[in-house]
Design a protein around this motif. Structure first.
Motif, PDB file in Angstrom:
ATOM      1  N   MET A 509     -41.717  -2.074  73.379  1.00 14.09           N
ATOM      2  CA  MET A 509     -40.477  -2.560  72.760  1.00 14.09           C
ATOM      3  C   MET A 509     -40.530  -2.353  71.247  1.00 14.09           C
ATOM      4  N   ARG A 510     -39.491  -1.741  70.719  1.00 14.28           N
ATOM      5  CA  ARG A 510     -39.356  -1.595  69.265  1.00 14.28           C
ATOM      6  C   ARG A 510     -38.496  -2.737  68.721  1.00 14.28           C
ATOM      7  N   THR A 511     -38.894  -3.296  67.579  1.00 10.56           N
ATOM      8  CA  THR A 511     -38.129  -4.390  66.967  1.00 10.56           C
ATOM      9  C   THR A 511     -37.875  -4.084  65.498  1.00 10.56           C
ATOM     10  N   ILE A 553     -44.442   3.428  65.547  1.00  8.35           N
ATOM     11  CA  ILE A 553     -44.844   2.021  65.615  1.00  8.35           C
ATOM     12  C   ILE A 553     -43.758   1.239  66.333  1.00  8.35           C
ATOM     13  N   TYR A 554     -43.926  -0.095  66.392  1.00 14.33           N
ATOM     14  CA  TYR A 554     -43.033  -0.882  67.242  1.00 14.33           C
ATOM     15  C   TYR A 554     -42.452  -2.119  66.568  1.00 14.33           C
ATOM     16  N   SER A 555     -42.737  -2.336  65.302  1.00 15.33           N
ATOM     17  CA  SER A 555     -42.152  -3.503  64.640  1.00 15.33           C
ATOM     18  C   SER A 555     -42.043  -3.252  63.146  1.00 15.33           C
ATOM     19  N   LEU A 556     -40.807  -3.164  62.652  1.00 14.31           N
ATOM     20  CA  LEU A 556     -40.549  -2.967  61.224  1.00 14.31           C
ATOM     21  C   LEU A 556     -39.722  -4.129  60.691  1.00 14.31           C
ATOM     22  N   ILE A 557     -40.057  -4.535  59.458  1.00 11.23           N
ATOM     23  CA  ILE A 557     -39.301  -5.603  58.797  1.00 11.23           C
ATOM     24  C   ILE A 557     -38.917  -5.133  57.403  1.00 11.23           C
ATOM     25  N   ILE A 588     -39.948  -0.703  53.445  1.00 13.78           N
ATOM     26  CA  ILE A 588     -40.035  -1.231  54.806  1.00 13.78           C
ATOM     27  C   ILE A 588     -41.499  -1.480  55.137  1.00 13.78           C
ATOM     28  N   HIS A 589     -41.737  -2.481  55.970  1.00 12.71           N
ATOM     29  CA  HIS A 589     -43.095  -2.932  56.264  1.00 12.71           C
ATOM     30  C   HIS A 589     -43.296  -3.058  57.767  1.00 12.71           C
ATOM     31  N   GLN A 590     -44.520  -2.778  58.190  1.00 15.75           N
ATOM     32  CA  GLN A 590     -44.887  -2.969  59.591  1.00 15.75           C
ATOM     33  C   GLN A 590     -45.392  -4.390  59.776  1.00 15.75           C
ATOM     34  N   LEU A 591     -44.875  -5.064  60.802  1.00 14.74           N
ATOM     35  CA  LEU A 591     -45.341  -6.403  61.152  1.00 14.74           C
ATOM     36  C   LEU A 591     -46.506  -6.246  62.126  1.00 14.74           C
ATOM     37  N   GLN A 639     -50.641   6.246  64.118  1.00 16.32           N
ATOM     38  CA  GLN A 639     -49.458   7.104  64.046  1.00 16.32           C
ATOM     39  C   GLN A 639     -48.815   7.181  62.660  1.00 16.32           C
ATOM     40  N   PRO A 640     -48.686   6.065  61.904  1.00 15.93           N
ATOM     41  CA  PRO A 640     -48.101   6.196  60.562  1.00 15.93           C
ATOM     42  C   PRO A 640     -48.884   7.147  59.662  1.00 15.93           C
TER      43      PRO A 640
END
Length: 669
Positions: A509-511, A553-557, A588-591, A639-640
């Motif tokens: 799940m991507r958020t 990735i799967y979570s960006l804030i 943008i940041h990865q959670l 991956q990043p």
């Protein structure tokens, strides 16, 4: 109890209604003649000139301009020799001018020979008008006016004077002039008396100017041209009133040139008007008897009373909704009368004194009407329970006014999620199996959102849209949103284990999350409403969910969310991007999760990535490659780092252009 009885119990009593409307009318009428209403009256007064447009002026008025071409031809700075003014005056009268007036104060003596020449010309032409100026000194004990008049060396018997004071009105504009003070008359009034051989009305202390048009409306000729009468058109000055004064032809119409003043036309970009043209306009008003005359205040009172009475009767008739068309029709008719009175009869009606009370009364009537309707709709709670979460229903029970369409601005954290590759997953499952699978996933994720005090906005297929911070205000909405997101990803790991054991596909799940201001409230129609969110914050969260694909990735804030998180939650800046539909770049940041759950190896990767990102933004792509390569050597699945490594390698082959700002532009949602 029949339907009519039920409706009647929600009606507001007539006496209460009358008291409310009377208070509304009184307060709004008071506001219409003070503060905002007074400013609105001034604005509408200025607007009327533009709506009406320019109108013809008296062709017996001409302006001789002391302008830039004249300075160029004469070749002298101001002041010019008074012998020159004498020649000009003599030429004008020889050409048939009836009155010549100077918008120039000759208060001091100059060269005796020039003064004598000017005096002799004035002696030959009685009725010529020279400018004076008065200054008022005032205190609680006295008031004294001091006049600056032409010097005795040039003043001749029969020469008139008139003051040229320009009183500044509201907003810094010239709208009216003083006609008399003590036994003195304004310059335009003095010209009128010389021109018509009639006295001005001493009872008229002030004149509300009827500006015929923007600057440049009157016939104008340059000063230097009058000095050479051989080249002037025949009859140009015959029986004319001629004003002599400063006129600037500088192209910048917004420049406040000396002796140029803002007038109502200035508000609409038509430039500053020369003082001499204002004086000419006042003379035109006197000759044509077309100055603006405000209507008596009782006219405003009467019209306002009649319209408000009609609105009250409409309200009491049992059809309060009809007050809106009554207000609209009366407003249109009133506006037409207001315009016609001004454009055809030069009369000024105070429109806000009528519009304010009628508008406020109409709004009050409709408000009371809708209040009664809301009291009748007892089924709202049940209806809303089918569309929104229990938390929203509870909030609406406390604040039933929120049942109206519309929303309020709130600080929230918007949440968007989507299943990676859901289309291919759904193709491998039957319809019933897919529904059960999806329902289990959505139920598990929704429960976590609600436990974290979030509100589920809606489901769109496999996507979940939610927000934190409404309907109940929540100071730490970003923390709750991120904590819930971390828990959702952990829970998904456990769910995948169970699905794998059952032979079902695993999902990822991507958020995307963003914190900021948004409009939150009831959107839709009166028959069907959704408690939802709108705004830039919401759009960014949706774009961040999609941006996960770029970096694997799967979570960006957003940066706004990251700033509200404690150090116990680990994040890393992934990039600076421009999301789809937005010009401004954003970090943008990865959670990643809680600090205690992050391995030492991961922290090493984060440090290397941060240093690589720094070199990347500095266009040191070779060094950036070293850091990203080092990160991949620790975690080949990073991956990043792989994304940024490929980007750096491409830039080494094809460097970015000059002015590159290190910002990546998202091309797809």
């Amino acid at each position: 109890m029949d339907q009519n009885t039920v409706k009647h119990q929600f009606k507001i009593k007539t006496k209460t209604r009358m008291i409310i409307l009377a208070v509304v009318f009184a307060l709004s009428f008071g506001a219409s003649i003070t503060g905002p209403g007074h400013e609105a009256s001034i604005y509408l007064h200025d607007l009327l000139f533009v709506l009406r447009g320019p109108v013809p002026v008296n062709k017996d008025i001409v302006i001789v301009a002391i302008d830039e071409p004249s300075f160029g031809v004469i070749g002298r700075q101001w002041p010019w020799p008074r012998g020159l003014h004498a020649q000009l005056t003599d030429n004008l009268y020889r050409l048939g001018a009836r009155v010549v007036a100077f918008d120039v104060i000759f208060a001091e003596a100059s060269d005796p020979q020039n003064d004598q020449a000017f005096r002799e010309v004035l002696s030959r032409h009685p009725g010529t008008v020279l400018a004076s100026y008065y200054d008022t000194a005032q205190s609680d004990l006295f008031k004294r006016e001091t006049f600056v008049v032409p010097h005795p060396d040039i003043f001749a018997p029969g020469t008139r004077t008139g003051f040229i004071n320009m009183p500044v009105n509201e907003g810094g504009l010239i709208r009216k002039v003083k006609c008399h003070t003590q036994d003195q008359v304004c310059l335009s009034g003095a010209v009128y008396e010389s021109f018509t051989h009639q006295k001005t009305d001493r009872r008229t202390q002030e004149l509300l100017i009827n500006f015929a048009g923007p600057p440049g409306t009157f016939d104008l000729i340059s000063y230097y041209q009058v000095l050479d009468i051989a080249h002037l058109p025949d009859m140009f000055f015959k029986d004319k009133a001629v004003f002599v004064g400063f006129v600037s032809i500088i192209a910048d119409v917004f420049s406040n040139r000396p002796d140029h003043f803002p007038v109502p036309w200035t508000r609409w970009g038509k430039g500053y008007m020369p003082g001499v043209e204002i004086l000419a306009t006042v003379l035109d008003n006197l000759l044509e008897n077309n100055a603006i005359v405000p209507l008596p205040v009782w006219v405003t009172y009467l019209l306002s009373f009649l319209i408000c009475t009609g609105l009250v009767l409409t309200s009491l008739s049992g059809h309060p909704k009809r007050s809106l068309p009554v207000w609209g029709v009366s407003g249109l008719l009133l506006t037409a009368v207001w315009y016609i009175l001004f454009s055809k009869f030069n009369r000024l009606l105070s429109l806000p004194g009528i519009i304010f009370p009628s508008t406020a009364g109409t709004l009050a009537i409709l408000t009371l009407y809708f209040f009664e309707i809301q009291r009748e709709k007892l089924f709202i709670r049940k209806a809303f329970s089918t569309y929104v979460s229990p938390a929203v229903v509870k909030e609406l029970e406390k604040n039933p006014e929120k049942l109206e369409l519309g929303g309020e601005e709130r600080e929230i954290t918007a949440f968007f999620s989507d299943i990676q590759g859901f289309t291919s997953i759904s193709e491998k499952m039957g319809p019933r199996e897919l529904v059960n699978f999806l329902n289990e996933f959505l139920s598990e994720m929704s429960d976590i959102i609600l436990d974290a005090r979030g509100t589920v906005d809606k489901f769109e297929g496999d996507a979940i849209i939610a927000f934190f911070g409404a309907p109940q205000p929540m100071a730490d909405h970003a923390l709750h949103a991120c904590a819930g997101t971390i828990k959702m990803h952990h829970r998904l790991t456990i769910l995948n284990q169970g699905w794998r054991a059952k032979g079902l596909p695993e999902i990822k799940m991507r958020t995307g999350l963003c914190s900021g201001k948004a409009i939150v409230g009831n959107m839709g129609t009166r028959d069907r409403m959704d408690y939802t969110m709108m705004g830039d914050t919401v759009n960014i969260a949706a774009r961040l969910e999609g941006a996960n694909k770029i970096y694997g990735i799967y979570s960006l804030i957003s940066e706004t969310t990251k700033r509200q998180l404690p150090d116990t939650i680990v994040t890393r800046q992934i990039d600076t991007i421009r999301v789809v539909g937005r010009k401004e770049p954003m970090d943008i940041h990865q959670l990643l999760g809680y600090e205690e759950d992050i391995s030492e190896q991961t922290f090493q990767v984060l440090e290397l990535y941060a240093r690589g990102l720094e070199r990347y933004k500095s266009m040191d792509f070779s060094k950036a490659i070293d850091f990203f390569t080092a990160a991949l050597s620790i975690d080949p699945e990073e991956q990043p780092s792989q994304t940024m490594l490929s980007r750096c390698q491409n830039f080494l082959q094809a460097p970015p252009g000059q002015g590159w700002d290190g910002v990546f532009t998202q091309q797809k949602k």
